[in-house]
Design a protein around this motif. Structure first.
Motif, PDB file in Angstrom:
ATOM      1  N   SER A 246       0.819  -1.208   0.000  1.00  0.00           N
ATOM      2  CA  SER A 246       0.000   0.000   0.000  1.00  0.00           C
ATOM      3  C   SER A 246       0.851   1.256   0.000  1.00  0.00           C
ATOM      4  CB  SER A 246      -0.936   0.005   1.209  1.00  0.00           C
ATOM      5  OG  SER A 246      -0.209   0.088   2.423  1.00  0.00           O
ATOM      6  N   VAL A 247       2.011   1.185   0.633  1.00  0.00           N
ATOM      7  CA  VAL A 247       2.912   2.339   0.690  1.00  0.00           C
ATOM      8  C   VAL A 247       3.366   2.745  -0.710  1.00  0.00           C
ATOM      9  CG1 VAL A 247       5.264   2.987   1.371  1.00  0.00           C
ATOM     10  CG2 VAL A 247       3.724   1.984   3.046  1.00  0.00           C
ATOM     11  N   ARG A 248       3.485   1.783  -1.603  1.00  0.00           N
ATOM     12  CA  ARG A 248       3.977   2.074  -2.952  1.00  0.00           C
ATOM     13  C   ARG A 248       3.029   2.967  -3.732  1.00  0.00           C
ATOM     14  NH1 ARG A 248       5.756  -4.122  -4.617  1.00  0.00           N
ATOM     15  NH2 ARG A 248       7.448  -4.354  -3.087  1.00  0.00           N
ATOM     16  N   PHE A 249       1.753   2.916  -3.414  1.00  0.00           N
ATOM     17  CA  PHE A 249       0.765   3.637  -4.203  1.00  0.00           C
ATOM     18  C   PHE A 249       0.242   4.901  -3.520  1.00  0.00           C
ATOM     19  CE2 PHE A 249       0.468  -0.891  -5.346  1.00  0.00           C
ATOM     20  CZ  PHE A 249       0.799  -0.805  -6.687  1.00  0.00           C
ATOM     21  N   ALA A 250       0.490   5.046  -2.227  1.00  0.00           N
ATOM     22  CA  ALA A 250       0.000   6.216  -1.493  1.00  0.00           C
ATOM     23  C   ALA A 250       0.964   7.392  -1.669  1.00  0.00           C
ATOM     24  CB  ALA A 250      -0.144   5.877  -0.014  1.00  0.00           C
ATOM     25  N   PRO A 251       0.447   8.612  -1.679  1.00  0.00           N
ATOM     26  CA  PRO A 251       1.321   9.800  -1.746  1.00  0.00           C
ATOM     27  C   PRO A 251       2.285   9.817  -0.564  1.00  0.00           C
ATOM     28  CG  PRO A 251      -0.978  10.401  -2.120  1.00  0.00           C
ATOM     29  CD  PRO A 251      -0.979   8.974  -1.671  1.00  0.00           C
ATOM     30  N   ARG A 252       3.522  10.214  -0.808  1.00  0.00           N
ATOM     31  CA  ARG A 252       4.545  10.152   0.213  1.00  0.00           C
ATOM     32  C   ARG A 252       4.211  11.012   1.432  1.00  0.00           C
ATOM     33  NH1 ARG A 252       8.196   6.137   0.257  1.00  0.00           N
ATOM     34  NH2 ARG A 252       9.991   7.441   0.822  1.00  0.00           N
ATOM     35  N   ASN A 253       3.593  12.172   1.209  1.00  0.00           N
ATOM     36  CA  ASN A 253       3.276  13.023   2.355  1.00  0.00           C
ATOM     37  C   ASN A 253       2.219  12.392   3.247  1.00  0.00           C
ATOM     38  OD1 ASN A 253       1.286  13.458   0.357  1.00  0.00           O
ATOM     39  ND2 ASN A 253       0.735  15.432   1.258  1.00  0.00           N
ATOM     40  N   ILE A 254       1.317  11.613   2.650  1.00  0.00           N
ATOM     41  CA  ILE A 254       0.307  10.897   3.435  1.00  0.00           C
ATOM     42  C   ILE A 254       0.952   9.761   4.222  1.00  0.00           C
ATOM     43  CG2 ILE A 254      -1.807   9.529   3.334  1.00  0.00           C
ATOM     44  CD1 ILE A 254      -2.198  12.490   2.716  1.00  0.00           C
ATOM     45  N   VAL A 255       1.828   9.030   3.553  1.00  0.00           N
ATOM     46  CA  VAL A 255       2.531   7.927   4.213  1.00  0.00           C
ATOM     47  C   VAL A 255       3.292   8.439   5.430  1.00  0.00           C
ATOM     48  CG1 VAL A 255       4.408   6.252   3.981  1.00  0.00           C
ATOM     49  CG2 VAL A 255       2.739   6.515   2.141  1.00  0.00           C
ATOM     50  N   THR A 256       3.987   9.543   5.269  1.00  0.00           N
ATOM     51  CA  THR A 256       4.776  10.110   6.359  1.00  0.00           C
ATOM     52  C   THR A 256       3.887  10.508   7.528  1.00  0.00           C
ATOM     53  OG1 THR A 256       6.351  10.930   4.719  1.00  0.00           O
ATOM     54  CG2 THR A 256       6.516  11.830   6.942  1.00  0.00           C
ATOM     55  N   LYS A 257       2.735  11.092   7.232  1.00  0.00           N
ATOM     56  CA  LYS A 257       1.800  11.484   8.297  1.00  0.00           C
ATOM     57  C   LYS A 257       1.249  10.272   9.035  1.00  0.00           C
ATOM     58  CE  LYS A 257       0.336  15.845   6.175  1.00  0.00           C
ATOM     59  NZ  LYS A 257      -0.774  16.582   5.515  1.00  0.00           N
ATOM     60  N   VAL A 258       0.945   9.210   8.294  1.00  0.00           N
ATOM     61  CA  VAL A 258       0.418   7.988   8.921  1.00  0.00           C
ATOM     62  C   VAL A 258       1.461   7.368   9.838  1.00  0.00           C
ATOM     63  CG1 VAL A 258      -0.347   5.627   8.483  1.00  0.00           C
ATOM     64  CG2 VAL A 258      -1.255   7.500   7.096  1.00  0.00           C
ATOM     65  N   VAL A 259       2.695   7.292   9.354  1.00  0.00           N
ATOM     66  CA  VAL A 259       3.767   6.719  10.173  1.00  0.00           C
ATOM     67  C   VAL A 259       3.988   7.575  11.415  1.00  0.00           C
ATOM     68  CG1 VAL A 259       6.208   6.090  10.241  1.00  0.00           C
ATOM     69  CG2 VAL A 259       4.876   5.630   8.183  1.00  0.00           C
ATOM     70  N   ARG A 260       3.934   8.888  11.251  1.00  0.00           N
ATOM     71  CA  ARG A 260       4.093   9.793  12.404  1.00  0.00           C
ATOM     72  C   ARG A 260       3.011   9.507  13.443  1.00  0.00           C
ATOM     73  NH1 ARG A 260       6.037  15.020  13.983  1.00  0.00           N
ATOM     74  NH2 ARG A 260       5.308  15.258  16.126  1.00  0.00           N
ATOM     75  N   ASN A 261       1.779   9.337  12.982  1.00  0.00           N
ATOM     76  CA  ASN A 261       0.671   9.063  13.893  1.00  0.00           C
ATOM     77  C   ASN A 261       0.879   7.748  14.656  1.00  0.00           C
ATOM     78  OD1 ASN A 261      -2.295   7.594  14.155  1.00  0.00           O
ATOM     79  ND2 ASN A 261      -2.334   9.767  14.706  1.00  0.00           N
ATOM     80  N   MET A 262       1.389   6.731  13.946  1.00  0.00           N
ATOM     81  CA  MET A 262       1.623   5.422  14.575  1.00  0.00           C
ATOM     82  C   MET A 262       2.711   5.483  15.650  1.00  0.00           C
ATOM     83  SD  MET A 262       1.461   3.047  11.135  1.00  0.00           S
ATOM     84  CE  MET A 262       1.985   1.562  11.999  1.00  0.00           C
ATOM     85  N   HIS A 263       3.615   6.449  15.501  1.00  0.00           N
ATOM     86  CA  HIS A 263       4.720   6.533  16.454  1.00  0.00           C
ATOM     87  C   HIS A 263       4.487   7.552  17.569  1.00  0.00           C
ATOM     88  CE1 HIS A 263       6.934   4.385  13.248  1.00  0.00           C
ATOM     89  NE2 HIS A 263       7.649   3.926  14.261  1.00  0.00           N
ATOM     90  N   GLU A 264       3.372   8.247  17.514  1.00  0.00           N
ATOM     91  CA  GLU A 264       3.059   9.161  18.608  1.00  0.00           C
ATOM     92  C   GLU A 264       2.816   8.375  19.897  1.00  0.00           C
ATOM     93  OE1 GLU A 264       3.103  12.322  18.647  1.00  0.00           O
ATOM     94  OE2 GLU A 264       2.718  13.127  16.635  1.00  0.00           O
ATOM     95  N   LEU A 265       3.031   9.021  21.005  1.00  0.00           N
ATOM     96  CA  LEU A 265       2.768   8.392  22.290  1.00  0.00           C
ATOM     97  C   LEU A 265       1.274   8.207  22.503  1.00  0.00           C
ATOM     98  CD1 LEU A 265       5.243  10.375  24.577  1.00  0.00           C
ATOM     99  CD2 LEU A 265       5.568   8.097  23.601  1.00  0.00           C
ATOM    100  N   ARG A 266       0.926   7.147  23.187  1.00  0.00           N
ATOM    101  CA  ARG A 266      -0.480   6.912  23.522  1.00  0.00           C
ATOM    102  C   ARG A 266      -0.966   7.983  24.499  1.00  0.00           C
ATOM    103  NH1 ARG A 266      -1.501   1.040  25.670  1.00  0.00           N
ATOM    104  NH2 ARG A 266       0.178   1.655  27.070  1.00  0.00           N
TER     105      ARG A 266
END
Length: 267
Positions: A246-266
């Motif tokens: 899925s990462v291959r087809f998603a815009p890079r700026n969206i991918v970066t935001k999603v990864v950032r969200n996953m790494h935020e503290l709970r």
């Protein structure tokens, strides 16, 4: 001379073999009758593993207590094995670690050590052992990367970048080695139950609490099977495979935001 490997018991070198995926990889290879060279900076645990594995599997085990964040360690490993007359048939570059936090605030010394372990020592060890593998017409290299290799990783910027290097480097030399009898496989696990999260000080990050996190034993078995099948890339688990595609087809700026969200503290 190139057929000598067929008539003798093979030997695997595993870095970062005292814990986690590295330990499990050593266990899998031992179960398939490989002699072991175990490399780790944790001397006490290495000694315990050698004492456990040797009688259980009836194999030869050599332990090398080395810190791969020190630039001279790869040469020391190679030289000691040459002096002992130990030929390496399989090289497993598993050692690695991560750091967590905003790059402007994380510790530079730790990150430079990470670059040394995750990139420089991996490259150095591969360079040192590869020529002998080519000369004997047989060899296998397993480089442990991560699904992190396929996208940028805010809050773990340097770690993700190191794994992108491992994947790119490994794919390139796998192509160069076609026809030599030497193969290179890159293992790209997703979040795995190990001491990685604790070591990276990211136990409270959202990604450290995903459901059905794969265990180190399963990842190691997939890595071993993929190596033996001469696969270039091994991504354990359906969820991780879907993520990478899925990462291959998603815009890079969206991918970066999603990864950032996953790494935020709970919260």
């Amino acid at each position: 001379m190139k057929n000598n490997h067929k008539s003798r018991q093979k030997t695997v070198l595993v870095t970062g073999s005292a814990h986690g995926i590295g330990y499990q990889l050593a266990y899998v290879f031992a179960g398939h009758n490989y002699n072991l060279v175990l490399v780790d900076k944790d001397a006490e645990t290495l000694a315990i593993i050698a004492e456990e594995f040797s009688p259980k599997f009836g194999i030869s085990i050599k332990t090398l207590v080395k810190d791969l964040s020190i630039s001279t360690s790869p040469t020391e490993i190679f030289t000691e094995l040459q002096q002992a007359g130990i030929k390496i048939d399989v090289l497993v570059n598993n050692a690695g670690f991560g750091t967590y936090g905003v790059f402007s605030e994380t510790d530079l010394t730790t990150e430079l050590k990470m670059l040394q372990v995750n990139i420089v020592s991996l490259t150095h060890l591969t360079k040192l052992f590869l020529k002998d593998m080519i000369a004997q017409g047989y060899g296998k290299i397993l480089n442990v990367a991560s699904v992190a290799a396929f996208q940028p990783g805010p809050l773990m910027a340097v770690y993700f970048a190191t794994k992108a290097y491992v994947l790119s480097f490994s794919e390139a030399i796998a192509n160069e080695l076609e026809g030599t009898g030497v193969t290179v496989t890159t293992l790209c696990p997703g979040p795995t139950t190990s001491e990685f999260q604790k070591a990276a000080a990211m136990e409270e990050a959202k990604i450290s609490h995903v459901n059905r996190m794969m265990n180190s034993e399963t990842v190691a078995k997939i890595g071993y099977d993929s190596l033996m099948a001469n696969k270039t890339i091994a991504i354990p688990g359906l969820r991780n495979n879907i993520l990478v595609k899925s990462v291959r087809f998603a815009p890079r700026n969206i991918v970066t935001k999603v990864v950032r969200n996953m790494h935020e503290l709970r919260k």
